[in-house]
Design an enzyme around this catalytic site. Sequence first.
Site, PDB file in Angstrom:
ATOM      1  N   ASN A 152       0.808  -1.244   0.000  1.00  0.00           N
ATOM      2  CA  ASN A 152       0.000   0.000   0.000  1.00  0.00           C
ATOM      3  C   ASN A 152       0.830   1.278   0.000  1.00  0.00           C
ATOM      4  OD1 ASN A 152       0.670  -0.538   2.660  1.00  0.00           O
ATOM      5  ND2 ASN A 152      -1.326   0.027   3.490  1.00  0.00           N
ATOM      6  N   LYS A 175      12.210  -7.935   1.389  1.00  0.00           N
ATOM      7  CA  LYS A 175      11.254  -8.632   0.520  1.00  0.00           C
ATOM      8  C   LYS A 175      10.019  -7.748   0.362  1.00  0.00           C
ATOM      9  CE  LYS A 175       7.698 -11.042   0.975  1.00  0.00           C
ATOM     10  NZ  LYS A 175       6.962 -10.505  -0.173  1.00  0.00           N
ATOM     11  N   PRO A 176       9.914  -7.059  -0.765  1.00  0.00           N
ATOM     12  CA  PRO A 176       8.724  -6.206  -0.962  1.00  0.00           C
ATOM     13  C   PRO A 176       7.522  -7.046  -1.388  1.00  0.00           C
ATOM     14  CG  PRO A 176      10.207  -6.031  -2.850  1.00  0.00           C
ATOM     15  CD  PRO A 176      10.841  -7.020  -1.896  1.00  0.00           C
ATOM     16  N   ALA A 177       6.347  -6.427  -1.359  1.00  0.00           N
ATOM     17  CA  ALA A 177       5.138  -7.131  -1.810  1.00  0.00           C
ATOM     18  C   ALA A 177       5.231  -7.376  -3.321  1.00  0.00           C
ATOM     19  CB  ALA A 177       3.912  -6.297  -1.484  1.00  0.00           C
ATOM     20  N   GLY A 229       2.395  -5.548   7.608  1.00  0.00           N
ATOM     21  CA  GLY A 229       1.393  -6.272   6.825  1.00  0.00           C
ATOM     22  C   GLY A 229       0.225  -6.641   7.716  1.00  0.00           C
ATOM     23  N   GLU A 251       4.341  -4.191  12.433  1.00  0.00           N
ATOM     24  CA  GLU A 251       3.391  -3.115  12.126  1.00  0.00           C
ATOM     25  C   GLU A 251       2.233  -3.782  11.420  1.00  0.00           C
ATOM     26  OE1 GLU A 251       3.509  -0.077  13.084  1.00  0.00           O
ATOM     27  OE2 GLU A 251       5.595   0.136  13.715  1.00  0.00           O
ATOM     28  N   LEU A 252       1.132  -3.992  12.145  1.00  0.00           N
ATOM     29  CA  LEU A 252       0.072  -4.856  11.611  1.00  0.00           C
ATOM     30  C   LEU A 252      -1.197  -4.065  11.298  1.00  0.00           C
ATOM     31  CD1 LEU A 252       0.816  -7.826  14.038  1.00  0.00           C
ATOM     32  CD2 LEU A 252       1.788  -7.372  11.788  1.00  0.00           C
ATOM     33  N   ARG A 279      -7.207   8.863   2.257  1.00  0.00           N
ATOM     34  CA  ARG A 279      -5.783   8.766   1.936  1.00  0.00           C
ATOM     35  C   ARG A 279      -5.541   7.370   1.384  1.00  0.00           C
ATOM     36  NH1 ARG A 279      -1.201   7.928   6.032  1.00  0.00           N
ATOM     37  NH2 ARG A 279       0.652   8.498   4.872  1.00  0.00           N
ATOM     38  N   CYS A 285      -3.393   1.223   6.775  1.00  0.00           N
ATOM     39  CA  CYS A 285      -3.628   0.629   8.101  1.00  0.00           C
ATOM     40  C   CYS A 285      -4.225   1.658   9.038  1.00  0.00           C
ATOM     41  CB  CYS A 285      -2.319   0.094   8.665  1.00  0.00           C
ATOM     42  SG  CYS A 285      -1.029   1.340   8.641  1.00  0.00           S
ATOM     43  N   GLU A 382     -10.827  -4.971   8.397  1.00  0.00           N
ATOM     44  CA  GLU A 382     -10.245  -3.793   7.745  1.00  0.00           C
ATOM     45  C   GLU A 382     -10.895  -3.668   6.379  1.00  0.00           C
ATOM     46  OE1 GLU A 382      -5.884  -4.833   7.994  1.00  0.00           O
ATOM     47  OE2 GLU A 382      -5.779  -2.677   8.272  1.00  0.00           O
ATOM     48  N   SER A 442       0.562  10.224  10.612  1.00  0.00           N
ATOM     49  CA  SER A 442       1.878   9.714  10.184  1.00  0.00           C
ATOM     50  C   SER A 442       2.883  10.837  10.018  1.00  0.00           C
ATOM     51  CB  SER A 442       1.755   8.985   8.844  1.00  0.00           C
ATOM     52  OG  SER A 442       0.741   8.027   8.916  1.00  0.00           O
ATOM     53  N   GLU A 459       7.993   2.520  14.677  1.00  0.00           N
ATOM     54  CA  GLU A 459       8.845   2.959  13.562  1.00  0.00           C
ATOM     55  C   GLU A 459       8.846   4.477  13.512  1.00  0.00           C
ATOM     56  OE1 GLU A 459       7.365   0.743  10.102  1.00  0.00           O
ATOM     57  OE2 GLU A 459       9.041  -0.628  10.370  1.00  0.00           O
TER      58      GLU A 459
HETATM   59  P1  NAP Z   1      -0.055  -9.129   3.906  1.00  0.00           P
HETATM   60  O1  NAP Z   1      -0.883 -10.000   3.066  1.00  0.00           O
HETATM   61  O2  NAP Z   1       0.108  -9.500   5.344  1.00  0.00           O
HETATM   62  O3  NAP Z   1       1.380  -9.044   3.215  1.00  0.00           O
HETATM   63  C1  NAP Z   1       2.419  -8.243   3.716  1.00  0.00           C
HETATM   64  C2  NAP Z   1       3.730  -8.795   3.218  1.00  0.00           C
HETATM   65  O4  NAP Z   1       3.937 -10.092   3.788  1.00  0.00           O
HETATM   66  C3  NAP Z   1       3.787  -8.984   1.700  1.00  0.00           C
HETATM   67  O5  NAP Z   1       5.092  -8.737   1.265  1.00  0.00           O
HETATM   68  C4  NAP Z   1       3.407 -10.444   1.572  1.00  0.00           C
HETATM   69  O6  NAP Z   1       3.758 -11.050   0.368  1.00  0.00           O
HETATM   70  C5  NAP Z   1       4.148 -11.027   2.759  1.00  0.00           C
HETATM   71  N1  NAP Z   1       3.692 -12.343   3.153  1.00  0.00           N
HETATM   72  C6  NAP Z   1       2.470 -12.898   3.014  1.00  0.00           C
HETATM   73  N2  NAP Z   1       2.460 -14.166   3.503  1.00  0.00           N
HETATM   74  C7  NAP Z   1       3.705 -14.401   3.953  1.00  0.00           C
HETATM   75  C8  NAP Z   1       4.333 -15.526   4.565  1.00  0.00           C
HETATM   76  N3  NAP Z   1       3.682 -16.657   4.803  1.00  0.00           N
HETATM   77  N4  NAP Z   1       5.643 -15.438   4.896  1.00  0.00           N
HETATM   78  C9  NAP Z   1       6.318 -14.287   4.659  1.00  0.00           C
HETATM   79  N5  NAP Z   1       5.794 -13.199   4.072  1.00  0.00           N
HETATM   80  C10 NAP Z   1       4.494 -13.244   3.739  1.00  0.00           C
HETATM   81  O7  NAP Z   1      -0.564  -7.610   3.876  1.00  0.00           O
HETATM   82  P2  NAP Z   1      -0.870  -6.734   2.592  1.00  0.00           P
HETATM   83  O8  NAP Z   1      -2.193  -7.133   2.063  1.00  0.00           O
HETATM   84  O9  NAP Z   1       0.280  -6.678   1.666  1.00  0.00           O
HETATM   85  O10 NAP Z   1      -0.955  -5.286   3.270  1.00  0.00           O
HETATM   86  C11 NAP Z   1      -2.077  -4.843   3.909  1.00  0.00           C
HETATM   87  C12 NAP Z   1      -1.975  -5.052   5.413  1.00  0.00           C
HETATM   88  O11 NAP Z   1      -0.837  -4.356   5.898  1.00  0.00           O
HETATM   89  C13 NAP Z   1      -3.152  -4.460   6.154  1.00  0.00           C
HETATM   90  O12 NAP Z   1      -3.533  -5.331   7.181  1.00  0.00           O
HETATM   91  C14 NAP Z   1      -2.597  -3.165   6.714  1.00  0.00           C
HETATM   92  O13 NAP Z   1      -3.271  -2.693   7.839  1.00  0.00           O
HETATM   93  C15 NAP Z   1      -1.205  -3.565   7.019  1.00  0.00           C
HETATM   94  N6  NAP Z   1      -0.335  -2.383   7.117  1.00  0.00           N
HETATM   95  C16 NAP Z   1       0.098  -2.016   8.344  1.00  0.00           C
HETATM   96  C17 NAP Z   1       0.879  -0.883   8.475  1.00  0.00           C
HETATM   97  C18 NAP Z   1       1.372  -0.450   9.819  1.00  0.00           C
HETATM   98  O14 NAP Z   1       2.316   0.329   9.858  1.00  0.00           O
HETATM   99  N7  NAP Z   1       0.795  -0.903  10.917  1.00  0.00           N
HETATM  100  C19 NAP Z   1       1.236  -0.132   7.346  1.00  0.00           C
HETATM  101  C20 NAP Z   1       0.766  -0.545   6.103  1.00  0.00           C
HETATM  102  C21 NAP Z   1      -0.013  -1.689   6.009  1.00  0.00           C
HETATM  103  P3  NAP Z   1       2.534 -11.617  -0.593  1.00  0.00           P
HETATM  104  O15 NAP Z   1       1.818 -10.419  -1.054  1.00  0.00           O
HETATM  105  O16 NAP Z   1       3.238 -12.404  -1.643  1.00  0.00           O
HETATM  106  O17 NAP Z   1       1.619 -12.474   0.227  1.00  0.00           O
END
Ligand code: NAP
Length: 479
Positions: A152, A175-177, A229, A251-252, A279, A285, A382, A442, A459
């Site tokens: 995001n 490791k980026p998304a 994530g 950071e979840l 935004r 998140c 969410e 932020s 962070e």
């Molecule tokens: P996500 O599905 O949890 O993925 C985050 C990252 O983890 C991606 O790079 C993803 O790769 C990787 N990942 C997934 N499964 C994994 C595994 N088994 N082992 C290692 N890595 C793995 O989250 P997202 O959909 O990309 O992002 C949205 C989430 O992030 C929301 O819940 C949001 O609230 C949260 N977020 C939190 C913050 C904060 O600062 N608190 C900031 C931004 C976003 P893949 O895409 O290949 O699965």
Amino acid sequence: MIDVPKQLFIGGTWVDAADGATMPVDNPATGEVVCHVADAGTKDAQLAVDAAVRVQEEWAATAPRARSEILRRAYDIIVSRTDELALLMTTEMGKPLAEARGEVAYAAEFFRWFSEEAVRIEGGFGTLPDGRNRMLLMRRPVGPCLLITPWNFPLAMGTRKIGPAIAAGCTMVLKPAPQTPLSSLVLAEILREAGLPDGVLNVVTTSRPGEVVEPLLRGGRIRKLSFTGSTQVGKLLLEQSAEQVVRTSMELGGNAPFIVFDDADLEKAVDGAMVAKMRNMGEACTAANRFFVHRDVAEEFAVRLAARMSALNVGPGTEPGVDVGPLIDQNGRRKVERLVEDAVQRGARVLAGGRTPTGPGSFYPPTVLSRVSPDSDLMGTEIFGPVAAILTFDDEDEVLRRANDTEWGLVGYVFTESLDRALRVSERLEAGMVGLNTGLVSNPAAPFGGVKQSGLGREGGRVGIDEFLDYKYVAVPVT
Ligand code: NAP
């Protein structure tokens, strides 16, 4: 689009995946493939860790000023390339160009901030209470880190981790998304140009995160995991980190309450709502997920918010005048559609949006739902889309109880003109951050993070670097 590296960055060299695999990167505004990048497997990831481990000791021994200046140069380069980086981000992620430019500035600021922190790492010295011993406190980098980022905020989520890791003297594997790898690949190139030595930052793009990451965490060489994530994936990685007692920062997800009291300045509240909700098209998140509005002002707030949301221009982020780009992909859009359908079935009124447009891309209109039932699915999920769900409340204790009735605790927003109430509610909200009469919290200089299942650690701010440093206590007898 600018010419972007499409390989893995390991030990300062751009390389293909060992098995030659690649993966597509899509443009969410068109659904078309933009390009292919290397798709790393387990072997590639191990090579990246080899590179990070190899240079850790030497990197930790560099002068803080040298690390600081690399970050400062990278900041300057990012700022000077704002327009092209913004266009790249919009292409892979969808956000409108103006927002992408904003993210470039925000992302760069983490490098400037941590360039200033790199030279202010302080230890300690003192005599222990018994008078027979002295205590010397050293700060040491934790060691090779694994950084995992979501899609995001493709640039800022990377710089928010890389900045403090460089400042602290840690080496890294990033490791980026898979949806948004291009911003991270360009970032690696920028850091190299800024003078980052080979092997300090390694970037591994992969579509097989489970397969690639688990052996790294269980392998005993990675000493720190910094993850941003979802809570679901965060929990899994915490389990995997337990085996080798890897230090973690998490950071979840969030489920932010946005509370408007009857003494609020409604114009301010609507302005705040537009930021807190819209935004990043709601894909943040920190996005306001549950709007609790005092019964006496709920109707007026809902009508004003609906008018502002309906006036937004939806379209490809590269087009002039567009306020709202597409959601990240069709899955993201289907999730939002399902949540809106569920809320409507349970009695919500649609004041704006609510209908999926036809045509290419994963667009969803800005939507306002009022009279949302508390048992709607979107209250405990969410939304990650441009949907404002409004509920009413009658008194302060009640709204605090309802706002805190969630396993998450990242951020909350409070709108009131009463100072007493503002402070009281800020104290009692179970959240790591509170926006008081503002929809934006932020800032690189502030500690960002959550409580409960929204995460561990912070962070940014003065404490951001601590996540990448250990204390070492040296006992020195007084002789
Ligand atoms: P996500 O599905 O949890 O993925 C985050 C990252 O983890 C991606 O790079 C993803 O790769 C990787 N990942 C997934 N499964 C994994 C595994 N088994 N082992 C290692 N890595 C793995 O989250 P997202 O959909 O990309 O992002 C949205 C989430 O992030 C929301 O819940 C949001 O609230 C949260 N977020 C939190 C913050 C904060 O600062 N608190 C900031 C931004 C976003 P893949 O895409 O290949 O699965």
